[in-house]
Design a protein around this motif. Structure first.
Motif, PDB file in Angstrom:
ATOM      1  N   GLN A   1       0.851  -1.203   0.000  1.00  0.00           N
ATOM      2  CA  GLN A   1       0.000   0.000   0.000  1.00  0.00           C
ATOM      3  C   GLN A   1       0.878   1.242   0.000  1.00  0.00           C
ATOM      4  O   GLN A   1       0.625   2.210  -0.706  1.00  0.00           O
ATOM      5  CB  GLN A   1      -0.879   0.036   1.259  1.00  0.00           C
ATOM      6  N   GLU A   2       1.895   1.194   0.847  1.00  0.00           N
ATOM      7  CA  GLU A   2       2.798   2.346   0.992  1.00  0.00           C
ATOM      8  C   GLU A   2       3.414   2.734  -0.350  1.00  0.00           C
ATOM      9  O   GLU A   2       3.528   3.915  -0.671  1.00  0.00           O
ATOM     10  CB  GLU A   2       3.902   1.992   1.998  1.00  0.00           C
TER      11      GLU A   2
ATOM     12  N   GLU B   1      -9.373  -5.507   3.021  1.00  0.00           N
ATOM     13  CA  GLU B   1      -8.769  -4.912   1.830  1.00  0.00           C
ATOM     14  C   GLU B   1      -9.699  -5.045   0.634  1.00  0.00           C
ATOM     15  O   GLU B   1      -9.772  -4.169  -0.228  1.00  0.00           O
ATOM     16  CB  GLU B   1      -7.433  -5.590   1.501  1.00  0.00           C
ATOM     17  N   LEU B   2     -10.389  -6.173   0.590  1.00  0.00           N
ATOM     18  CA  LEU B   2     -11.344  -6.390  -0.494  1.00  0.00           C
ATOM     19  C   LEU B   2     -12.473  -5.359  -0.433  1.00  0.00           C
ATOM     20  O   LEU B   2     -12.880  -4.794  -1.456  1.00  0.00           O
ATOM     21  CB  LEU B   2     -11.906  -7.815  -0.381  1.00  0.00           C
ATOM     22  N   ILE B   3     -12.940  -5.107   0.787  1.00  0.00           N
ATOM     23  CA  ILE B   3     -14.000  -4.112   0.964  1.00  0.00           C
ATOM     24  C   ILE B   3     -13.516  -2.745   0.485  1.00  0.00           C
ATOM     25  O   ILE B   3     -14.223  -2.023  -0.225  1.00  0.00           O
ATOM     26  CB  ILE B   3     -14.438  -4.046   2.456  1.00  0.00           C
TER      27      ILE B   3
ATOM     28  N   HIS C   1     -13.702   1.277  -3.903  1.00  0.00           N
ATOM     29  CA  HIS C   1     -12.872   2.334  -4.493  1.00  0.00           C
ATOM     30  C   HIS C   1     -12.489   3.348  -3.419  1.00  0.00           C
ATOM     31  O   HIS C   1     -12.587   4.556  -3.589  1.00  0.00           O
ATOM     32  CB  HIS C   1     -13.591   3.029  -5.651  1.00  0.00           C
ATOM     33  N   ASP C   2     -12.060   2.799  -2.298  1.00  0.00           N
ATOM     34  CA  ASP C   2     -11.871   3.549  -1.071  1.00  0.00           C
ATOM     35  C   ASP C   2     -10.394   3.479  -0.700  1.00  0.00           C
ATOM     36  O   ASP C   2      -9.589   2.874  -1.407  1.00  0.00           O
ATOM     37  CB  ASP C   2     -12.729   2.843  -0.001  1.00  0.00           C
ATOM     38  N   LYS C   3     -10.050   4.078   0.428  1.00  0.00           N
ATOM     39  CA  LYS C   3      -8.679   3.984   0.912  1.00  0.00           C
ATOM     40  C   LYS C   3      -8.698   3.321   2.289  1.00  0.00           C
ATOM     41  O   LYS C   3      -9.654   3.508   3.044  1.00  0.00           O
ATOM     42  CB  LYS C   3      -8.071   5.383   1.050  1.00  0.00           C
ATOM     43  N   PRO C   4      -7.649   2.590   2.625  1.00  0.00           N
ATOM     44  CA  PRO C   4      -7.602   1.977   3.953  1.00  0.00           C
ATOM     45  C   PRO C   4      -7.538   3.046   5.040  1.00  0.00           C
ATOM     46  O   PRO C   4      -6.948   4.109   4.826  1.00  0.00           O
ATOM     47  CB  PRO C   4      -6.312   1.146   3.941  1.00  0.00           C
ATOM     48  N   SER C   5      -8.140   2.756   6.176  1.00  0.00           N
ATOM     49  CA  SER C   5      -8.157   3.757   7.245  1.00  0.00           C
ATOM     50  C   SER C   5      -7.640   3.198   8.564  1.00  0.00           C
ATOM     51  O   SER C   5      -7.756   3.836   9.601  1.00  0.00           O
ATOM     52  CB  SER C   5      -9.578   4.287   7.450  1.00  0.00           C
ATOM     53  N   HIS C   6      -7.086   2.002   8.516  1.00  0.00           N
ATOM     54  CA  HIS C   6      -6.598   1.365   9.745  1.00  0.00           C
ATOM     55  C   HIS C   6      -5.542   0.366   9.308  1.00  0.00           C
ATOM     56  O   HIS C   6      -5.624  -0.186   8.211  1.00  0.00           O
ATOM     57  CB  HIS C   6      -7.775   0.658  10.441  1.00  0.00           C
ATOM     58  N   ILE C   7      -4.557   0.114  10.157  1.00  0.00           N
ATOM     59  CA  ILE C   7      -3.474  -0.778   9.772  1.00  0.00           C
ATOM     60  C   ILE C   7      -3.939  -2.223   9.710  1.00  0.00           C
ATOM     61  O   ILE C   7      -3.638  -2.961   8.779  1.00  0.00           O
ATOM     62  CB  ILE C   7      -2.275  -0.616  10.742  1.00  0.00           C
TER      63      ILE C   7
ATOM     64  N   HIS D   1      -8.340   8.200   7.526  1.00  0.00           N
ATOM     65  CA  HIS D   1      -8.132   8.964   6.288  1.00  0.00           C
ATOM     66  C   HIS D   1      -7.581  10.358   6.559  1.00  0.00           C
ATOM     67  O   HIS D   1      -6.880  10.929   5.733  1.00  0.00           O
ATOM     68  CB  HIS D   1      -9.449   9.075   5.508  1.00  0.00           C
ATOM     69  N   ALA D   2      -7.920  10.909   7.720  1.00  0.00           N
ATOM     70  CA  ALA D   2      -7.484  12.270   8.034  1.00  0.00           C
ATOM     71  C   ALA D   2      -5.968  12.395   8.070  1.00  0.00           C
ATOM     72  O   ALA D   2      -5.427  13.475   7.881  1.00  0.00           O
ATOM     73  CB  ALA D   2      -8.081  12.719   9.371  1.00  0.00           C
ATOM     74  N   TYR D   3      -5.283  11.272   8.311  1.00  0.00           N
ATOM     75  CA  TYR D   3      -3.818  11.319   8.398  1.00  0.00           C
ATOM     76  C   TYR D   3      -3.175  11.373   7.003  1.00  0.00           C
ATOM     77  O   TYR D   3      -1.978  11.597   6.891  1.00  0.00           O
ATOM     78  CB  TYR D   3      -3.283  10.120   9.181  1.00  0.00           C
ATOM     79  N   GLY D   4      -3.961  11.095   5.979  1.00  0.00           N
ATOM     80  CA  GLY D   4      -3.468  11.266   4.615  1.00  0.00           C
ATOM     81  C   GLY D   4      -2.375  10.309   4.200  1.00  0.00           C
ATOM     82  O   GLY D   4      -1.726  10.496   3.171  1.00  0.00           O
ATOM     83  N   SER D   5      -2.147   9.268   4.981  1.00  0.00           N
ATOM     84  CA  SER D   5      -1.067   8.328   4.710  1.00  0.00           C
ATOM     85  C   SER D   5      -1.582   6.927   4.977  1.00  0.00           C
ATOM     86  O   SER D   5      -2.556   6.741   5.694  1.00  0.00           O
ATOM     87  CB  SER D   5       0.116   8.622   5.644  1.00  0.00           C
ATOM     88  N   VAL D   6      -0.895   5.946   4.419  1.00  0.00           N
ATOM     89  CA  VAL D   6      -1.293   4.577   4.654  1.00  0.00           C
ATOM     90  C   VAL D   6      -1.075   4.198   6.123  1.00  0.00           C
ATOM     91  O   VAL D   6      -1.683   3.274   6.625  1.00  0.00           O
ATOM     92  CB  VAL D   6      -0.535   3.649   3.688  1.00  0.00           C
TER      93      VAL D   6
END
Lengths: 204, 488, 276
Positions: free
Chosen positions: B133-134, B155-157, B162-168, B347-352
């Motif tokens: 992801q990184e 990850e499939l969800i 068409h989303d971004k991951p929000s948790h490790i 998502h607010a952190y803007g990073s993976v």
């Protein structure tokens, strides 16, 4: 400069600033209070596995046949590794000679194997792909995994468990059936791996 | 770092991957805070996982000793990182694997793309991996015409949505069951409208969806949780069995791992296999852990590639305070206990890498000026340090990065910097400080009934939601001077 | 014992009653309190906002002012946390090893009020009287930097007349975080809202804590809502007695009124409130 040399050079540059590593302390618990195979460990292993939704039976050499029959109830074809002890072999056994395709494995009802070790603290069994466990695909694709654990293979702690596994072999640590917590962090059992894990603890 | 010399530690370059935030944390947080569905989903999920973690950590009387051991092993590893990586390379090679080195995201993506193309495959199955992801691997593969199928449920969800991951650990933690059902109905071929929003049924839908992919895929891409230098063993920790599928069934396996994931010995793993599952999913042990060293004839992939990635890690290593962030084992316990994360989401952190570890790791990887608002995205409450299984002192690194940020900024000094310098000057002098304290009495003009309801900017941010106290008639030091029997 | 009071810049300039209460409490327990008048600020705001160089003179100044003290006591977990865990490392980082040594020595004799009472003085019953329903918020730095654990609660449980009610989710941060409240005011407000919700659910009259800063934050939110709970620093509760010279802090007096009343008149105010 190759990427390898460059990354290594960068690391050495970064480490030129002083670091003061200590020898890792090992005063955490490394051995359990019970010897391998102790009744308390068999009891704990049963509880832990059950807690994570595996089914656990106990058997003696005398009752093993009937316990395995119960565990394999309703199956027609059971894949087994080539080195499974003869006396465990079910009537419906399909011995994996390495030629069964994944599609074939997807049509068998269950797999029956031994294991190399188990840890009571965490309810973990370890497969190391030895002849009585087989290549990894056969314990992965069928939907029911019946695994026989000999009492003497049961240790208490994770550190003890690791001493019984060879990291140069392909290893699979299994603690309950396949599960996920990906929806609202609620644990549900049964996703891609075998949805049913049946462990038979053999008091031999 | 404006100019990078060969052999100098380098930050992760911008323009590729998912480390560079497009807006500041406060701005992104504002949007997230207004999403009540998100707030509810995160609140419920983090509360659940916190309780589970606490219960299983409480079972271990030696938890603190394990944390200390984990911290020390990681510190010792970093101190000789080059040696451990060379040993790892040797062992993997000896057992039939091929080791590749990548300076940054773009190079890693090129290597992986090339390896896949060499097999002739046009699709790969993937185990959830933070590092791919990184580096934005899926996007790079898509550009090369290779489809990457995420197989971890969360990850499939994310991928289908068409989303971004929000948790490790749980990249779709921001979605609840109803939203997931809707995504599946919309994006998953062959799903019946009768699909219920029960987690069990949704998981079964994912099983059915991916089953054929697993049985027919030729190439898989994974990350690694640990790599053991002395034996060349790779370790992947997972729950669903999708990891086992990817690591076992395809002909070719490509594992991408950050260079900091190496640990020296097999014995060291006994510490992390206890720390990680209890800290991440709150389980005594995760359902499946797969380990392999090179290739095994007749069992599993017959071609194995290991890609060792820098992408800013050496720059982190060069930071004497920040290097501790490389000890992270990606359990996400710090996210789950963080009051800021719980309200803003990832998502607010803007990073993976979101949450407290992301607030330090991301700016350390990219250079703090690339993500200047992240070190400030914390109240320094310290909950993350207490939860961290390897005792990363995140609050101290945050404070350290804040200093880096103000010291590296070359722009003319901000109003804040001027105010801070002024305050420092005043507060260094008891006399000036005494005057200033008395001068604050002027603030009483703004007060009604002992409180101030509105202050001018920048303090208006305070009074937007809170009253400010009215300055007292007398400061403490004035009172002291006048009080009977008071000693000077 | 001769105790050097580090009142903190916030209490000095905005909440003098916290310093007054601390003084009275320690004196009531038989100790001599001195106030080194040259003291200013520990520099925590500078350090935590990224201005370490600007904090250095403050760290230096703190050492100069308090070096000679036998014990330093502050009514703030946060400021003591900074002295104990930040001063020496900051001095070291900025190339002042001698100052770092002095700061480390100071760290060992600087105490937050509650830990001083319980650990150093060995007191858990300070003879206080406070007939109100109270809930306690363990501020983050008291809890996690200083590990004061249940010491404040043990002190509060021994206050006569005090009805202690637990605060749900007590260990969650209130959202203050120094300049965080300004830089991330939306997130700070969201955290504050939840904290206030928990406080109000206790139906306590008084919310107490060991840090005036967090109380200023939560209290500022509560008064904005005209909520039925007010904030008092734990020193103010522990300093309250039925009467007695040098004892009580005004129970019913707001910050606004406070400046106008003489200490003796405040005692009367306390008695009136206590009897009502």
């Amino acid at each position: 400069m190759t990427a390898r040399d460059e990354v290594l050079a960068r690391i050495r540059y970064a480490l030129s600033a002083p670091a003061d590593p200590v020898d890792p302390p090992r005063d955490y618990r490394r051995t359990g209070e019970h010897a391998p195979g102790a009744p308390q460990l068999l009891q704990l292993l049963t509880e832990r596995l059950t807690d994570y939704k595996a089914t656990v039976h106990s058997a003696t050499p005398q009752t093993l046949g009937s316990v395995l029959a119960t565990a394999l109830h309703g199956t027609h074809r059971v894949v087994v590794p080539p080195g499974l002890p003869e006396e465990w072999m079910p009537a419906s056994a399909v011995v994996d000679d390495g030629d069964l395709s994944y599609a074939d494995l997807d049509t068998v009802d269950a797999v029956l194997t031994a294991c190399v070790a188990a840890a009571a603290d965490t309810g973990t069994i370890v497969l190391d792909a030895a002849a009585d466990q087989g290549r990894r695909a056969i314990t992965l694709i069928p939907d029911r995994h019946v695994c026989v654990v000999r009492a003497a293979q049961v240790v208490q702690s994770v550190p003890e468990l690791l001493t019984r596994a060879d990291p140069r072999r392909p290893l699979t640590f299994i603690s309950g059936p396949s599960a996920t917590s990906d929806i609202e962090l609620q644990r549900v059992e049964g996703v891609h791996g075998p949805r049913n894990l049946i462990v038979v603890i053999l008091n031999d | 770092m404006s100019k990078v010399f060969v052999g100098m530690p380098a930050h992760a370059p911008a323009g590729v991957g998912a480390l560079h935030a497009s807006e500041s944390f406060p701005a992104a947080a504002r949007t997230a805070l207004a999403d009540t569905q998100l707030r509810r989903n995160l609140g419920a999920a983090t509360t659940t996982i916190r309780a589970k973690r606490e219960a299983v950590v409480g079972e271990l009387a030696d938890w603190e000793q394990l944390r200390l051991a984990g911290q020390a092993i990681k510190a010792a590893t970093m101190a000789r990182l080059d040696e451990h990586l060379i040993r790892l390379e040797e062992e993997v090679t000896k057992r039939g694997g091929v080791v590749h080195w990548a300076r940054d995201a773009a190079e890693a993506n090129r290597i992986v793309t090339g390896l896949i193309q060499a097999t002739g495959a046009d699709e790969v199955i993937k185990v959830k991996s933070m590092v791919t992801q990184e580096i934005g691997l899926n996007e790079a593969l898509a550009e090369a015409g290779i489809a990457a199928w995420e197989t971890d449920l969360a990850e499939l969800i994310v991928q289908l949505g068409h989303d971004k991951p929000s948790h490790i650990l749980v990249p779709a933690i921001h979605r609840n069951r109803a939203e997931i059902r809707e995504i599946f109905l919309r994006e998953m071929p062959g799903v019946e409208a009768s699909l219920a929003d029960e987690p069990q049924e949704l998981a079964m839908a994912a099983r059915a969806h991916l089953r054929r992919k697993f049985l027919t895929a030729k190439v898989a891409v994974s990350g690694a949780n640990f790599a053991i230098a002395e034996t060349g063993t790779l370790v992947v920790v997972e729950s669903e069995g999708n990891g086992r599928m990817c690591l076992t069934l395809p002909d070719t396996l490509i594992t991408v791992m950050g260079i900091e994931k190496v640990i020296p010995s097999w014995t060291d793993l006994e510490v992390f296999l206890q720390l990680l599952p209890r800290s991440s999913t709150g389980e005594r042990m995760n359902p499946y852990t797969s380990m392999w060293a090179g290739i095994t004839e007749g069992d599993g992939p017959q071609e194995f590639h290991l890609v060792l990635l820098d992408n800013g890690r050496t720059a982190v290593l060069a930071d004497e305070v920040g290097r501790e962030a490389l000890h992270c084992i990606r359990c996400s316990a710090c996210l789950n206990v963080c009051p800021v994360y719980e309200r803003t989401g990832g998502h607010a952190y803007g990073s993976v890498y979101p949450g407290p570890i992301g607030a330090v790791l991301t700016p350390l990887l990219t250079g703090v000026l690339e993500n200047p608002s992240l070190p400030y995205a914390s109240t320094l409450c310290g909950a993350c340090f207490d939860a961290c299984p390897v005792r990363i002192d995140i609050p101290s690194i945050l404070v350290h990065l804040r200093a880096r940020s103000t010291e590296q900024t070359r722009k003319p000094p901000s109003a804040e910097a001027i105010a801070m310098t002024l305050a420092s000057w005043v507060m260094s002098s008891p006399r000036l400080f005494g005057w200033a304290g008395r001068a604050m009495r002027a603030g009483r003009l703004l007060a009604r009934r002992g409180r101030i309801r509105r202050l001018p900017p920048p303090l208006s941010a305070w009074t937007a939601a809170r009253d400010a106290p009215s300055p007292p008639r007398q400061t403490f030091r004035q009172w002291w001077r006048h009080r009977d029997g008071g000693t000077p | 014992m001769r105790v050097a009071l580090f009142v903190t810049c916030l209490a000095d300039t905005l909440f003098p009653r916290v310093g007054q209460a601390t003084t009275r409490l320690l004196e009531r327990l038989g100790h001599e309190v001195v106030f080194p008048p040259a003291q200013t600020c520990c520099g925590q705001m500078h350090i935590n906002t990224g201005y370490q160089r600007q904090a250095l003179p403050l760290v230096q100044h703190f050492a100069d002012v308090f070096e000679a003290a036998e014990a330093i006591v502050a009514p703030s977990g946060s400021c003591v946390g900074s002295v104990r865990h930040q001063h020496a490392s900051l001095a070291r980082r900025l190339g002042h090893p001698r100052l770092a040594e002095r700061s480390a020595a100071l760290a060992a004799k600087t105490f937050e009020l509650c830990e001083f009472l319980v650990d150093v003085l060995g007191v858990t019953d300070v003879g206080a009287y406070f007939p109100h329903r109270v809930t306690y918020h363990p501020t983050c730095h008291s809890l996690r930097m200083l590990r004061v654990a249940d010491k404040p609660l043990r002190l509060l449980r021994n206050v006569r007349g005090l009805e202690l009610t637990p605060l749900p989710d007590a260990e969650q941060c209130c959202g203050f975080g120094g300049t965080f409240a300004l830089k991330n005011s939306d997130t700070s407000t969201a955290m504050l809202a939840d904290k206030m919700g928990h406080v109000l659910s206790t139906r306590a009259e008084v919310l107490t804590a060991g840090d005036a800063s967090c109380l200023m934050h939560i209290g500022g939110g509560l008064t904005r809502l005209s909520a039925g709970t007010r904030t008092l620093h734990i020193a103010e509760i522990l300093a309250s007695t039925e009467s007695g010279p040098g004892g009580a802090v005004p129970l019913a007096v707001t910050a606004e009124k406070q400046g106008r009343v003489a200490p003796s008149a405040r005692n009367a105010g306390a008695d009136r409130e206590a009897g009502s």
